[in-house]
Design a protein around this motif. Structure first.
Motif, mmCIF file in Angstrom:
data_model
loop_
_atom_site.group_PDB
_atom_site.id
_atom_site.type_symbol
_atom_site.label_atom_id
_atom_site.label_comp_id
_atom_site.label_asym_id
_atom_site.label_seq_id
_atom_site.Cartn_x
_atom_site.Cartn_y
_atom_site.Cartn_z
ATOM 1 N N GLY A 10 4.650 26.422 -37.833
ATOM 2 C CA GLY A 10 3.535 25.492 -37.592
ATOM 3 C C GLY A 10 2.248 26.251 -37.858
ATOM 4 O O GLY A 10 1.955 27.236 -37.177
ATOM 5 N N GLY A 12 -1.042 25.317 -37.757
ATOM 6 C CA GLY A 12 -2.204 24.519 -37.357
ATOM 7 C C GLY A 12 -3.335 25.366 -36.779
ATOM 8 O O GLY A 12 -3.450 26.556 -37.075
ATOM 9 N N MET A 79 12.086 20.250 -34.198
ATOM 10 C CA MET A 79 11.925 21.429 -35.060
ATOM 11 C C MET A 79 13.011 22.473 -34.739
ATOM 12 O O MET A 79 13.668 22.997 -35.638
ATOM 13 C CB MET A 79 10.514 21.999 -34.861
ATOM 14 C CG MET A 79 10.164 23.170 -35.743
ATOM 15 S SD MET A 79 10.803 24.740 -35.152
ATOM 16 C CE MET A 79 9.646 25.115 -33.842
HETATM 17 N N1 NAP Z 1 -5.258 24.157 -30.071
HETATM 18 C C1 NAP Z 1 -5.346 24.840 -28.926
HETATM 19 O O1 NAP Z 1 -6.438 25.083 -28.397
HETATM 20 C C2 NAP Z 1 -4.089 25.351 -28.261
HETATM 21 C C3 NAP Z 1 -4.210 26.307 -27.244
HETATM 22 C C4 NAP Z 1 -3.042 26.794 -26.650
HETATM 23 C C5 NAP Z 1 -1.812 26.333 -27.046
HETATM 24 N N2 NAP Z 1 -1.731 25.383 -27.995
HETATM 25 C C6 NAP Z 1 -0.386 24.921 -28.407
HETATM 26 O O2 NAP Z 1 -0.223 25.304 -29.754
HETATM 27 C C7 NAP Z 1 0.657 24.396 -30.394
HETATM 28 C C8 NAP Z 1 0.027 23.958 -31.700
HETATM 29 O O3 NAP Z 1 -1.211 23.334 -31.405
HETATM 30 P P1 NAP Z 1 -2.334 23.184 -32.536
HETATM 31 O O4 NAP Z 1 -3.548 22.763 -31.846
HETATM 32 O O5 NAP Z 1 -2.334 24.373 -33.419
HETATM 33 O O6 NAP Z 1 -1.695 21.929 -33.328
HETATM 34 P P2 NAP Z 1 -1.824 21.551 -34.859
HETATM 35 O O7 NAP Z 1 -3.134 21.990 -35.405
HETATM 36 O O8 NAP Z 1 -1.443 20.109 -34.985
HETATM 37 O O9 NAP Z 1 -0.672 22.450 -35.537
HETATM 38 C C9 NAP Z 1 0.685 22.126 -35.531
HETATM 39 C C10 NAP Z 1 1.215 22.405 -36.923
HETATM 40 O O10 NAP Z 1 2.617 22.242 -36.922
HETATM 41 C C11 NAP Z 1 2.966 21.688 -38.178
HETATM 42 N N3 NAP Z 1 4.295 21.100 -38.084
HETATM 43 C C12 NAP Z 1 4.654 19.843 -37.730
HETATM 44 N N4 NAP Z 1 5.985 19.714 -37.769
HETATM 45 C C13 NAP Z 1 6.483 20.915 -38.146
HETATM 46 C C14 NAP Z 1 7.804 21.418 -38.357
HETATM 47 N N5 NAP Z 1 8.884 20.667 -38.168
HETATM 48 N N6 NAP Z 1 7.943 22.697 -38.745
HETATM 49 C C15 NAP Z 1 6.860 23.499 -38.936
HETATM 50 N N7 NAP Z 1 5.592 23.078 -38.736
HETATM 51 C C16 NAP Z 1 5.415 21.812 -38.343
HETATM 52 C C17 NAP Z 1 1.883 20.695 -38.450
HETATM 53 O O11 NAP Z 1 1.852 20.403 -39.836
HETATM 54 P P3 NAP Z 1 1.146 19.066 -40.426
HETATM 55 O O12 NAP Z 1 -0.214 18.980 -39.816
HETATM 56 O O13 NAP Z 1 1.131 19.339 -41.869
HETATM 57 O O14 NAP Z 1 2.032 17.947 -39.971
HETATM 58 C C18 NAP Z 1 0.651 21.465 -37.982
HETATM 59 O O15 NAP Z 1 0.091 22.230 -39.024
HETATM 60 C C19 NAP Z 1 0.894 23.239 -29.430
HETATM 61 O O16 NAP Z 1 2.177 23.338 -28.905
HETATM 62 C C20 NAP Z 1 -0.181 23.429 -28.367
HETATM 63 O O17 NAP Z 1 0.290 23.026 -27.085
HETATM 64 C C21 NAP Z 1 -2.832 24.896 -28.649
#
Ligand code: NAP
Length: 273
Positions: A10, A12, A79
């Motif tokens: 992932g 993101g 996943m």
């Molecule tokens: N953002 C924060 O501040 C933060 C802080 C702490 C923890 N987290 C945790 O970090 C995790 C990710 O959050 P994020 O904010 O980075 O989300 P995000 O930007 O939506 O990133 C998630 C990524 O996973 C990809 N993805 C979806 N399905 C997948 C698969 N089957 N295999 C591989 N990659 C896949 C998505 O691709 P597409 O977009 O191309 O579908 C996206 O790029 C979450 O679990 C969240 O709880 C986030």
């Protein structure tokens, strides 16, 4: 620190923050891979940091020694189920979850193994200013704990929690919290514009003040937050009026309620996912 082959499943926002911080700290680009279903984020990561990229989770899992599980919580089960099926199992891999709301017990069920460290980072990791909570069950080896701690210390500061629910409290106080400060700054900038500044001027005033205030807190570890506030607050002056207005309208209770809501949502996700 040890430079294990590390794959981010992932690619993101949070993976980008961690990868950027790790590269700045000297982690070799050659030892990092990011995986994502679509190419644009991977192309940007490859261009910006020179890391390996792939659209194939199994390829990354086979290559890596440690996997950062960085998909949205709602995607984790699908996943991991597919990944276990396509690799024949994840034995021998250290799994580092950054997902909110997925317990170690659930991760163990999904991954079919228990070499797991659960972490909760935040986005300032991008600048090496992250704050990450970590939790692992007793059986997880010290070398794996040290690796995760060093990895997160490369992008900021760390705090181990003894009970898993501590991760939900880290979410409320740090994981989600950059957004609280952004909201507060947004509100201040909006009002500064209403009072006559341009948007650029308002942003400068708010941004530089937030940076200065955070640095004052960091530079004065023995001074309480209340004392730092008192140093700004002249008797009968302007700050006292602003603080009185905040407190009359219940700022402390608003903050307490918001943090409790974040913890409650994290616990709710743990029962749903
Ligand atoms: N953002 C924060 O501040 C933060 C802080 C702490 C923890 N987290 C945790 O970090 C995790 C990710 O959050 P994020 O904010 O980075 O989300 P995000 O930007 O939506 O990133 C998630 C990524 O996973 C990809 N993805 C979806 N399905 C997948 C698969 N089957 N295999 C591989 N990659 C896949 C998505 O691709 P597409 O977009 O191309 O579908 C996206 O790029 C979450 O679990 C969240 O709880 C986030």
């Amino acid at each position: 620190m040890e430079h294990r082959k590390l794959a981010f499943i992932g690619a993101g926002n949070m993976s980008r923050s961690l990868i950027s911080g790790l590269i700045q700290s000297g982690y070799p680009a050659d030892a990092i891979m990011a995986v994502n279903p679509s190419r644009p984020k991977l192309d940007a990561l490859a261009a910006d940091f020179g890391i390996h990229t792939s659209q194939n989770n199994a390829e990354a899992a086979n290559w890596a020694q440690a996997l950062v599980l960085a998909v949205k919580p709602q995607m984790m089960a699908t996943m991991l189920e597919a990944l276990v099926r396509s690799t024949g199992g994840l034995d021998g891999k250290l799994l580092i979850s950054i997902a909110a709301g997925i317990s170690v017990t659930r991760l163990e069920q999904m991954a079919g193994q228990s070499r797991i460290v659960r972490t909760m980072p935040n986005t300032p990791s991008l600048l090496g200013l992250g704050m990450t909570g970590l939790y692992a069950r007793e059986h997880v080896e010290q070398a794996d704990r040290d690796y995760c701690e060093q990895m997160m210390q490369a992008v900021g500061k760390t705090l181990w929690v003894a009970q898993e629910d501590g991760i939900n409290q880290v979410i409320a106080a740090a994981g989600s919290a950059p957004a609280y400060f952004f909201l507060f700054m947004e509100a201040m900038a909006t009002e500064a514009v209403k009072q006559g500044f341009t948007e650029q001027e308002a942003r400068l005033l708010v941004q530089q003040t937030a940076l200065g205030a955070a640095n004052m807190v960091a530079a004065n570890p023995d001074t309480s937050l209340g004392d730092l506030r008192a140093q700004v607050t002249s008797k009968g002056g302007t700050t006292a009026e602003a603080i009185r207005s905040f407190q009359q309208q219940g700022l402390e209770q608003l903050v307490a309620d918001a943090m409790a809501a974040a913890v409650a949502r994290a616990r709710e996700l743990e029962t749903q996912l």
